[in-house]
Design a protein around this motif. Structure first.
Motif, PDB file in Angstrom:
ATOM      1  N   UNK A  80       0.839  -1.202   0.000  1.00 12.41           N
ATOM      2  CA  UNK A  80       0.000   0.000   0.000  1.00 12.41           C
ATOM      3  C   UNK A  80       0.877   1.256   0.000  1.00 12.41           C
ATOM      4  N   UNK A  81       1.809   1.320   0.928  1.00  4.80           N
ATOM      5  CA  UNK A  81       2.676   2.496   1.026  1.00  4.80           C
ATOM      6  C   UNK A  81       3.554   2.644  -0.207  1.00  4.80           C
ATOM      7  N   UNK A  82       3.999   1.529  -0.779  1.00  3.84           N
ATOM      8  CA  UNK A  82       4.871   1.607  -1.952  1.00  3.84           C
ATOM      9  C   UNK A  82       4.105   2.075  -3.184  1.00  3.84           C
ATOM     10  N   UNK A  83       2.856   1.651  -3.320  1.00  4.99           N
ATOM     11  CA  UNK A  83       2.048   2.157  -4.421  1.00  4.99           C
ATOM     12  C   UNK A  83       1.825   3.659  -4.291  1.00  4.99           C
ATOM     13  N   UNK A  84       1.533   4.090  -3.085  1.00  6.29           N
ATOM     14  CA  UNK A  84       1.339   5.522  -2.859  1.00  6.29           C
ATOM     15  C   UNK A  84       2.612   6.298  -3.160  1.00  6.29           C
ATOM     16  N   UNK A  85       3.745   5.723  -2.817  1.00  8.35           N
ATOM     17  CA  UNK A  85       5.033   6.386  -3.050  1.00  8.35           C
ATOM     18  C   UNK A  85       5.317   6.557  -4.530  1.00  8.35           C
ATOM     19  N   UNK A  89       5.615   9.930  -7.058  1.00  3.78           N
ATOM     20  CA  UNK A  89       6.710  10.161  -8.003  1.00  3.78           C
ATOM     21  C   UNK A  89       6.161  10.513  -9.381  1.00  3.78           C
ATOM     22  N   UNK A  90       5.126   9.809  -9.789  1.00  3.49           N
ATOM     23  CA  UNK A  90       4.561  10.037 -11.118  1.00  3.49           C
ATOM     24  C   UNK A  90       3.889  11.403 -11.209  1.00  3.49           C
ATOM     25  N   UNK A  91       3.112  11.766 -10.204  1.00  2.00           N
ATOM     26  CA  UNK A  91       2.389  13.039 -10.293  1.00  2.00           C
ATOM     27  C   UNK A  91       3.282  14.251 -10.059  1.00  2.00           C
ATOM     28  N   UNK A  92       4.333  14.103  -9.241  1.00  2.87           N
ATOM     29  CA  UNK A  92       5.142  15.273  -8.895  1.00  2.87           C
ATOM     30  C   UNK A  92       6.424  15.403  -9.710  1.00  2.87           C
ATOM     31  N   UNK A  93       6.931  14.296 -10.256  1.00  4.39           N
ATOM     32  CA  UNK A  93       8.197  14.344 -10.989  1.00  4.39           C
ATOM     33  C   UNK A  93       8.047  13.970 -12.463  1.00  4.39           C
ATOM     34  N   UNK A  94       7.316  12.913 -12.742  1.00 10.52           N
ATOM     35  CA  UNK A  94       7.156  12.475 -14.125  1.00 10.52           C
ATOM     36  C   UNK A  94       6.184  13.395 -14.872  1.00 10.52           C
ATOM     37  N   UNK A 180      -2.365   4.513  -5.564  1.00 13.18           N
ATOM     38  CA  UNK A 180      -1.261   5.288  -6.132  1.00 13.18           C
ATOM     39  C   UNK A 180      -1.650   6.732  -6.390  1.00 13.18           C
ATOM     40  N   UNK A 181      -2.888   6.905  -6.871  1.00 18.81           N
ATOM     41  CA  UNK A 181      -3.357   8.236  -7.252  1.00 18.81           C
ATOM     42  C   UNK A 181      -4.661   8.538  -6.515  1.00 18.81           C
ATOM     43  N   UNK A 186      -3.750  12.748  -4.006  1.00 23.19           N
ATOM     44  CA  UNK A 186      -2.749  12.726  -5.076  1.00 23.19           C
ATOM     45  C   UNK A 186      -3.409  12.428  -6.419  1.00 23.19           C
ATOM     46  N   UNK A 187      -4.354  13.252  -6.860  1.00 24.14           N
ATOM     47  CA  UNK A 187      -5.080  12.953  -8.091  1.00 24.14           C
ATOM     48  C   UNK A 187      -4.168  12.941  -9.313  1.00 24.14           C
ATOM     49  N   UNK A 188      -4.425  12.024 -10.218  1.00 20.87           N
ATOM     50  CA  UNK A 188      -3.630  11.916 -11.439  1.00 20.87           C
ATOM     51  C   UNK A 188      -3.982  13.035 -12.418  1.00 20.87           C
ATOM     52  N   UNK A 189      -5.269  13.263 -12.596  1.00 18.64           N
ATOM     53  CA  UNK A 189      -5.752  14.397 -13.386  1.00 18.64           C
ATOM     54  C   UNK A 189      -5.244  14.428 -14.827  1.00 18.64           C
ATOM     55  N   UNK A 190      -5.054  13.268 -15.431  1.00 17.73           N
ATOM     56  CA  UNK A 190      -4.757  13.178 -16.860  1.00 17.73           C
ATOM     57  C   UNK A 190      -5.582  12.027 -17.428  1.00 17.73           C
ATOM     58  N   UNK A 191      -5.800  12.010 -18.733  1.00 15.90           N
ATOM     59  CA  UNK A 191      -6.572  10.903 -19.325  1.00 15.90           C
ATOM     60  C   UNK A 191      -5.897   9.553 -19.108  1.00 15.90           C
ATOM     61  N   UNK A 192      -6.720   8.537 -18.908  1.00 13.55           N
ATOM     62  CA  UNK A 192      -6.261   7.157 -18.757  1.00 13.55           C
ATOM     63  C   UNK A 192      -6.873   6.325 -19.869  1.00 13.55           C
ATOM     64  N   UNK A 193      -6.041   5.678 -20.664  1.00 13.24           N
ATOM     65  CA  UNK A 193      -6.510   4.817 -21.751  1.00 13.24           C
ATOM     66  C   UNK A 193      -6.025   3.405 -21.471  1.00 13.24           C
TER      67      UNK A 193
END
Length: 329
Positions: A80-85, A89-94, A180-181, A186-193
């Protein structure tokens, strides 16, 4: 999170691996709809960003170990914690412009790939035997016909038959993405396909599909595979409560690391050889949970793979991999 209910024991996570796709169900007002106005505004804005789907840097590729539906409630499990981590990374750095995702729970045809090209669909409750509130979960998301068309075009150029369909996110995606999101934190806020796997066990064919989609990464599109490094539910039932971790869980998990992190020019051959190991069918009696990492490895191109984390447990292994580097802020 206040909506988490921890009284359901961990083994329910694993039942998700036995999930049988049932019927599409509409969103039921549920746990994530408490802040309806704010979340609806967030989702509605996903597709309103007029910036082009390109990026000054190449996206990495991720493989995420995602459990069953109640992984959203199993906050004490290390995964759980690793998915959140990794989600942070994806939302703030990628910071991708869109996400293309492959899960263990959608197989297309023997030689045909299906792609969700709908902008708005329901999520899918493709599991059974869980407490009623699991069928009330919601994950705000939006698709992208534009990104779906890019996927179809790139597959077609590579000689891969591809078909656009209207389909919601299955639990192989949303149960992990909720962690994770987190829609509130920590919303992803981009399209998911979401894109299907093939309905076959040909790992090389899945690797080649990843190769065909590699260039999406240069357009700001993040590729994610969702599955498990080791996934044997039959042995889980047999050993539940014993505290025993099966020998093949350790051996195959280590072999996967060796293959996925190999030199790029050697990786395809090593990933193919991985599935011919004597412990491969013990680790994966059926292959749907390991095939997403073959897609990811193919999409990695000349980028190296790195195991971010692993957790062998019983007859399962939750692992995370990243192919390619995260650009410096």
């Amino acid at each position: 999170m206040s909506f988490i209910r921890s009284r359901y024991i961990y083994f329910a996570v694993l039942l998700g691996g036995l999930s049988i796709p049932l019927v599409y169900r509409s969103y039921i007002p549920g746990i994530w709809q408490a802040a309806t106005t704010q979340e609806t505004t967030q989702v509605a804005s996903i597709m309103s960003d007029s910036s082009p789907l390109n990026s000054p840097s190449r996206m990495p590729v991720y493989f995420l170990g995602i459990g069953g539906p109640n992984s959203v409630e199993n906050t004490d499990h290390p995964a759980y914690a690793k998915l959140a981590e990794v989600g942070r990374e994806i939302t703030t750095k990628v910071k991708p412009k869109a996400v293309v995702v492959f899960s263990a729970h959608w197989q297309g045809g023997l030689s045909k790939i299906q792609i969700n090209n709908a902008e708005q669909t329901d999520i899918i409750y493709d599991f059974y035997g869980f407490p009623p509130h699991y069928y009330e979960y919601n994950y705000p998301n939006k698709g992208s016909p534009e990104v779906a068309e890019k996927v179809i075009e790139k597959l077609s150029v590579a000689g891969i038959e591809a078909q656009g369909v209207k389909r919601g996110l299955d639990h192989g995606v949303w149960a992990g993405f909720v962690v994770a999101f987190d829609p509130k934190k920590n919303p992803l806020n981009v399209p998911i396909v979401q894109v299907s796997l093939y309905n076959n066990d040909d790992s090389d064919q899945h690797y080649r599909m990843g190769q065909a989609l590699e260039s999406l990464r240069d357009e700001g599109i993040l590729i994610i595979g969702a599955g498990m490094a080791v996934h044997n539910l039959r042995d889980f039932r047999a050993t539940r409560g014993t505290g025993q971790t099966m020998p093949y869980t350790f051996s195959f998990d280590e072999a996967l690391k060796e293959s996925a992190t190999a030199k790029p020019e050697e990786r395809q051959a090593k990933m193919s050889a991985l599935m011919r190991r004597s412990d491969a069918r013990k680790a994966h009696p059926t292959l749907e949970h390991i095939l997403p990492i073959h897609v990811c490895a193919g999409a990695a191109g000349l980028d190296l793979g790195e195991q971010l984390w692993t957790f062998p447990e019983g007859s399962l292994s939750f692992s995370q991999y990243r192919f390619g580097k995260v650009a410096a802020a």
